[in-house]
Structures are given as C-alpha cells and as structure tokens.
Design an enzyme around this catalytic site. Structure first.
Site, mmCIF file in Angstrom:
data_model
loop_
_atom_site.group_PDB
_atom_site.id
_atom_site.type_symbol
_atom_site.label_atom_id
_atom_site.label_comp_id
_atom_site.label_asym_id
_atom_site.label_seq_id
_atom_site.Cartn_x
_atom_site.Cartn_y
_atom_site.Cartn_z
ATOM 1 N N SER A 84 -0.639 5.176 -0.664
ATOM 2 C CA SER A 84 -0.611 6.082 0.491
ATOM 3 C C SER A 84 -0.067 7.439 0.102
ATOM 4 O O SER A 84 -0.554 8.479 0.566
ATOM 5 C CB SER A 84 0.231 5.482 1.628
ATOM 6 N N PRO B 274 0.789 -1.242 0.000
ATOM 7 C CA PRO B 274 0.000 0.000 0.000
ATOM 8 C C PRO B 274 0.823 1.296 0.000
ATOM 9 O O PRO B 274 0.261 2.368 0.112
ATOM 10 C CB PRO B 274 -0.774 -0.103 1.320
ATOM 11 N N TYR B 275 2.169 1.212 -0.113
ATOM 12 C CA TYR B 275 2.978 2.431 -0.030
ATOM 13 C C TYR B 275 2.653 3.413 -1.157
ATOM 14 O O TYR B 275 2.465 4.608 -0.910
ATOM 15 C CB TYR B 275 4.470 2.071 -0.053
ATOM 16 N N GLY B 276 2.580 2.909 -2.388
ATOM 17 C CA GLY B 276 2.268 3.787 -3.514
ATOM 18 C C GLY B 276 0.947 4.516 -3.345
ATOM 19 O O GLY B 276 0.891 5.749 -3.446
#
Length: 267
Positions: A177, A173-175
């Site tokens: 976020s 989910p980093y992208g």
C-alpha cells in the site's frame, strides 16, 4: 501531546490553510498540532466521533485555529463533502497532508512476532487496507486537486514509510500500500507540476509509536520507537514558503536536517 514543542517554532504559517487526514491521533495529530502552533489554520480530517471532538476541544482551548472535518477517505461522497466544506468555509486550500491509514494489525494482530504469509491474508482484509491507505490518498488528492488548479498553487504531502517495510516478510498488504503510494506521488507530482502544485513524500524514518502496534505486544519490541513529533519540523518546512518549488522529493524526518543541509549546499 504536551511535549511537542520545547520552544516556539521559528516558521510563521499565519494565513496558511491546511487539511491533515487521519489527524485525530498519532502522526496525523502531531503534525496538525505542530502546524497549528506555527500559526496555520488546520482542519483535522478524521472519521467523526469522540476522539476527534476531544482533540479539537483541547486544541481550541489553547487558542489554536483548529477545525473538525469529518471524513472517510474511502468514500467519494465523504471526500466531496469535505472539499465543499473547505471551499465554502475557507475559499482556498494551501496544503493537503495525506496521512490517513490503517496498519497490519487489521489483518494480523500478531504481525510483529508471527508474520503471516500473503496467502493467508483474507481478500477482505487486503481490500480494506488498500482502500484506506492507497485509494484513500488518491480520492482525497483527486478531490482537492481541482481547487488547487483553480488557485494556481498548492502543496500536497503524502506520508509514506521506509523502503525496508515495503519488502518486509509478513507485511502484505501494508507494504504494498505504501510502495504504491510512492509511485502515486511521483506521478501526481509530474501531472500537477504545470499547474504550480507540488507533491512530496514524508516518512518518519523508522518504526514510530503511532498506536498501530497492539498494546499487548509493545513490551516485546526490543528497539526504540520514534515519537510522532519527529514529523513536526519537516512538515512545517514543507507547508511553508521555504519549500516553494520543491517537488517529487522523498524526505525522511529522521534525516531531515541532513537533507536540508545538503540541499542548501547544492543551491
């Protein structure tokens, strides 16, 4: 972090009070120290512990006006406590730097060499990262905005990342976020413009050596990593009066000199 400056900064931030979240290491620490060495008063906001205490001790021993500010960006109560501390101790806040975040290693330690498809990410891991990287920016900005509105001025700087990373395979989910952080920033800028408060985004401009890459995989990286100090010159500019009136801008630290030159040409 002894090699941040090779010369004295040419921008004086004396009298400017700044909160930097996620400031006990990496980009946050580099920005905080850069601002401090330019004369600003800076609260290093981070989860309490030895790491934060050691950095405060090191900075204070150099005569810098650094304060520890215990903060869990995911907690409304912790944010409210931080806001209360700033109001009671300083009585104002000129600049908020939203930087606190966690990386892909929290959901996949081998993310650089074995990308994990989104359907293998656990809901718990997804929520944990989003709560920190996105909701954390919202909660902290929401907490300090009323103080800035009361003042009639203030600057919020949200740290982001390259668009390529937002679309990169295996970066959920980093992208998402950080993609959502940029949407949040544009809307915040629109919401706060009538109050004299600016909101801008700053990103390194490439993969950065922030400690988010597991040590065992660093030797497998075939491209050079940016140093956190790449953020210092642009963050000093954005915290200074030189950036007054600039809002809803997305600035790459790696391309900052060119961005500034083009802006000065247009004006």
């Amino acid at each position: 972090m002894t090699d941040i400056f090779t010369s004295k900064p040419n921008t004086d931030l004396s009298g400017i009070h700044i909160v930097v979240t996620g400031a006990s290491s990496g980009i946050g620490l580099a920005m905080a120290e850069g601002l401090l060495r330019s004369g600003a008063t800076v609260a290093l906001a981070s989860r309490p512990g030895v790491k934060l205490n050691n950095q405060i001790k090191r900075l204070a021993s150099s005569g810098l006006d650094a304060y520890p500010l215990p903060l869990d960006v995911r907690s409304e109560t912790s944010v409210a406590d931080a806001v209360h501390w700033v109001e009671k101790t300083w009585g104002k806040l000129d600049v908020l730097v939203n930087n606190a975040g966690i990386g892909m290693q929290t959901v996949n330690k081998r993310f650089l060499i074995e990308p994990q498809p989104f359907f293998q990410v656990t809901p718990e891991g997804f929520r944990n990262l989003i709560d920190t990287n996105l909701t954390g920016y919202f909660l902290v900005a929401r907490g300090f905005a009323p103080l800035m509105i009361k003042q009639g001025y203030g600057k919020i700087i949200n740290i982001s990342m390259n668009h390529e990373t937002m679309k990169r395979q295996g970066f959920i989910p980093y992208g998402p976020s950080r993609a959502a952080t940029e949407s949040l920033s544009y809307i915040m800028a629109a919401d706060l413009q009538t109050y004299g408060i600016t909101v801008n985004m700053l990103l390194p401009g490439g993969a950065t050596d922030t400690g988010m890459i597991p040590e065992e995989f660093r030797r497998q990286i075939t491209f050079p990593l940016l140093r956190p100090r790449v953020m210092i010159e642009p963050i000093i500019f954005l915290a200074s009066s030189k950036s007054d009136g600039i809002t809803a801008e997305r600035i790459s630290a790696l391309e900052f000199s060119q961005w500034l030159k083009e802006r000065e040409t247009l004006n």
